[in-house]
Every structure is written in C-alpha cells, then in structure tokens.
Scaffold this motif. Sequence first.
Motif, PDB file in Angstrom:
ATOM      1  N   ALA A 138       2.137   2.506  -0.744  1.00 57.56           N
ATOM      2  CA  ALA A 138       2.471   3.751  -0.043  1.00 57.56           C
ATOM      3  C   ALA A 138       1.245   4.589   0.288  1.00 57.56           C
ATOM      4  O   ALA A 138       1.347   5.547   1.064  1.00 57.56           O
ATOM      5  CB  ALA A 138       3.460   4.567  -0.876  1.00 57.56           C
ATOM      6  N   ALA A 139       0.092   4.234  -0.254  1.00 58.70           N
ATOM      7  CA  ALA A 139      -1.131   5.002  -0.005  1.00 58.70           C
ATOM      8  C   ALA A 139      -1.756   4.712   1.361  1.00 58.70           C
ATOM      9  O   ALA A 139      -2.687   5.404   1.759  1.00 58.70           O
ATOM     10  CB  ALA A 139      -2.154   4.730  -1.103  1.00 58.70           C
ATOM     11  N   VAL A 140      -1.246   3.715   2.088  1.00 55.00           N
ATOM     12  CA  VAL A 140      -1.846   3.414   3.392  1.00 55.00           C
ATOM     13  C   VAL A 140      -1.643   4.588   4.346  1.00 55.00           C
ATOM     14  O   VAL A 140      -0.674   5.337   4.230  1.00 55.00           O
ATOM     15  CB  VAL A 140      -1.296   2.114   4.029  1.00 55.00           C
ATOM     16  CG1 VAL A 140      -1.529   0.909   3.154  1.00 55.00           C
ATOM     17  CG2 VAL A 140       0.152   2.251   4.400  1.00 55.00           C
ATOM     18  N   VAL A 141      -2.578   4.727   5.266  1.00 53.11           N
ATOM     19  CA  VAL A 141      -2.510   5.785   6.277  1.00 53.11           C
ATOM     20  C   VAL A 141      -2.425   5.110   7.635  1.00 53.11           C
ATOM     21  O   VAL A 141      -3.376   4.447   8.064  1.00 53.11           O
ATOM     22  CB  VAL A 141      -3.740   6.712   6.211  1.00 53.11           C
ATOM     23  CG1 VAL A 141      -3.670   7.762   7.291  1.00 53.11           C
ATOM     24  CG2 VAL A 141      -3.854   7.338   4.826  1.00 53.11           C
ATOM     25  N   LEU A 142      -1.298   5.271   8.294  1.00 52.75           N
ATOM     26  CA  LEU A 142      -1.095   4.669   9.605  1.00 52.75           C
ATOM     27  C   LEU A 142      -1.573   5.608  10.701  1.00 52.75           C
ATOM     28  O   LEU A 142      -1.690   6.817  10.486  1.00 52.75           O
ATOM     29  CB  LEU A 142       0.385   4.312   9.786  1.00 52.75           C
ATOM     30  CG  LEU A 142       0.882   3.204   8.848  1.00 52.75           C
ATOM     31  CD1 LEU A 142       2.386   3.054   8.930  1.00 52.75           C
ATOM     32  CD2 LEU A 142       0.208   1.889   9.193  1.00 52.75           C
ATOM     33  N   SER A 167      -9.599  -4.249   5.203  1.00 53.92           N
ATOM     34  CA  SER A 167     -10.118  -2.921   4.883  1.00 53.92           C
ATOM     35  C   SER A 167      -9.621  -1.934   5.931  1.00 53.92           C
ATOM     36  O   SER A 167      -9.014  -2.321   6.922  1.00 53.92           O
ATOM     37  CB  SER A 167     -11.648  -2.936   4.855  1.00 53.92           C
ATOM     38  OG  SER A 167     -12.152  -3.312   6.124  1.00 53.92           O
ATOM     39  N   GLY A 168      -9.891  -0.676   5.671  1.00 55.55           N
ATOM     40  CA  GLY A 168      -9.470   0.376   6.585  1.00 55.55           C
ATOM     41  C   GLY A 168      -8.348   1.206   5.990  1.00 55.55           C
ATOM     42  O   GLY A 168      -7.739   0.818   4.986  1.00 55.55           O
ATOM     43  N   PRO A 169      -8.068   2.361   6.591  1.00 57.94           N
ATOM     44  CA  PRO A 169      -7.074   3.269   6.015  1.00 57.94           C
ATOM     45  C   PRO A 169      -5.654   2.714   6.001  1.00 57.94           C
ATOM     46  O   PRO A 169      -4.836   3.122   5.176  1.00 57.94           O
ATOM     47  CB  PRO A 169      -7.171   4.515   6.906  1.00 57.94           C
ATOM     48  CG  PRO A 169      -7.818   4.054   8.168  1.00 57.94           C
ATOM     49  CD  PRO A 169      -8.690   2.898   7.799  1.00 57.94           C
ATOM     50  N   ALA A 170      -5.336   1.762   6.893  1.00 52.26           N
ATOM     51  CA  ALA A 170      -3.988   1.193   6.936  1.00 52.26           C
ATOM     52  C   ALA A 170      -3.892  -0.138   6.188  1.00 52.26           C
ATOM     53  O   ALA A 170      -2.832  -0.756   6.170  1.00 52.26           O
ATOM     54  CB  ALA A 170      -3.548   1.008   8.388  1.00 52.26           C
ATOM     55  N   SER A 171      -4.972  -0.581   5.551  1.00 48.68           N
ATOM     56  CA  SER A 171      -5.007  -1.886   4.885  1.00 48.68           C
ATOM     57  C   SER A 171      -4.172  -1.909   3.609  1.00 48.68           C
ATOM     58  O   SER A 171      -4.463  -1.181   2.646  1.00 48.68           O
ATOM     59  CB  SER A 171      -6.457  -2.252   4.545  1.00 48.68           C
ATOM     60  OG  SER A 171      -6.506  -3.365   3.685  1.00 48.68           O
ATOM     61  N   LEU A 172      -3.161  -2.759   3.599  1.00 54.96           N
ATOM     62  CA  LEU A 172      -2.376  -2.934   2.372  1.00 54.96           C
ATOM     63  C   LEU A 172      -3.228  -3.556   1.271  1.00 54.96           C
ATOM     64  O   LEU A 172      -3.088  -3.191   0.101  1.00 54.96           O
ATOM     65  CB  LEU A 172      -1.145  -3.798   2.647  1.00 54.96           C
ATOM     66  CG  LEU A 172       0.003  -3.073   3.339  1.00 54.96           C
ATOM     67  CD1 LEU A 172       1.014  -4.060   3.897  1.00 54.96           C
ATOM     68  CD2 LEU A 172       0.664  -2.100   2.364  1.00 54.96           C
ATOM     69  N   LYS A 173      -4.109  -4.483   1.617  1.00 51.92           N
ATOM     70  CA  LYS A 173      -4.987  -5.085   0.604  1.00 51.92           C
ATOM     71  C   LYS A 173      -5.811  -4.007  -0.082  1.00 51.92           C
ATOM     72  O   LYS A 173      -5.889  -3.954  -1.315  1.00 51.92           O
ATOM     73  CB  LYS A 173      -5.903  -6.131   1.231  1.00 51.92           C
ATOM     74  CG  LYS A 173      -6.899  -6.733   0.242  1.00 51.92           C
ATOM     75  CD  LYS A 173      -7.771  -7.787   0.886  1.00 51.92           C
ATOM     76  CE  LYS A 173      -8.874  -8.304  -0.015  1.00 51.92           C
ATOM     77  NZ  LYS A 173      -8.508  -8.755  -1.333  1.00 51.92           N
TER      78      LYS A 173
END
Length: 149
Positions: A15-19, A88-94
């Motif tokens: 839930a911490a991802v930023v879309l 990687s990146g703000p939307a990366s689930l990994k």
Amino acid sequence: MQIADVRAALAAAAAAVVLPAGVPPLTCTGYVPDAVTEPHFFTAEVEVAFDAAMNRSLDVLEITCRVLVGRGDDRSSQKILDQLLSGSGPASLKAAIEAARGAPGEYALDGAAHDLQVMRVQGYRWYEHGTATYVGAELVVKVIGDGSS
C-alpha cells in the motif's frame, strides 16, 4: 511464522506505492477478495516448505501475489501495470515490499518474518476475477521465518 500475519503485512507494505496523479490509489488486501477495486494488489497462493533448518527453526513461504489494473484503455492500463512491476521508483511494488524488510538485525514485515525477497514477476496477461477482466501480473515473494511459532 503465522501465514495470515505475513499476508496482511505484505498487503500493508504494498500500500506504500505512489501512483501517478489521476490514478486511483492502489487498494491492497492480504487475502483473495470476492471483488476488486482497481488497481488492486492481493496475496493469493501460498507454498510452504517446512523445516528448512533443524528443530523447526526455519520455514520458507513462496507467496504468489497479484496486481490487477482496470482495462478502460488497454495502453494506459498497461503503463500503470508496468510502473507497479518496475524494480524501482515510487510506484514499484518490489521497492515498497522490500522496504518492509526492516533495518539490519530487525525482523521483516513488522516482526512477522525473518526476511523476504520479491523473487520475480510472472503471468503478465488478462485475468478474469469475479465478473470482470483486468490486465495484471503476479509477483512471487519468498518469505523466511521461525517455523516454531
């Protein structure tokens, strides 16, 4: 290691991802839902390897997680999915899930496990869930923890 606790903690970490702006926030559940609110991440199948170390000191879970994105526009839906599956990146689930590993010497997933690793992405395709069709993919997460608890 309690499977229900691990599944819930994986969903909380995801839930911490930023879309990107204009895309609804990712909804996340630690169980397979009857219906999804897109985009949606959930934990699905669980494989358990017991006794990876002596005296029940280590079990290994492989948890298949799914992320489903609406298909209002095929191209834009796949662009959103690609961002979620990036390394990687703000939307990366990994990146979001592996951030829940904790600092060196700390337990992962708020104490639910010893450690974890997002191992791979697989099954990038159309999924039917409930009565709707979504573009989605699976992430396989390896989690290790105390087998005696």
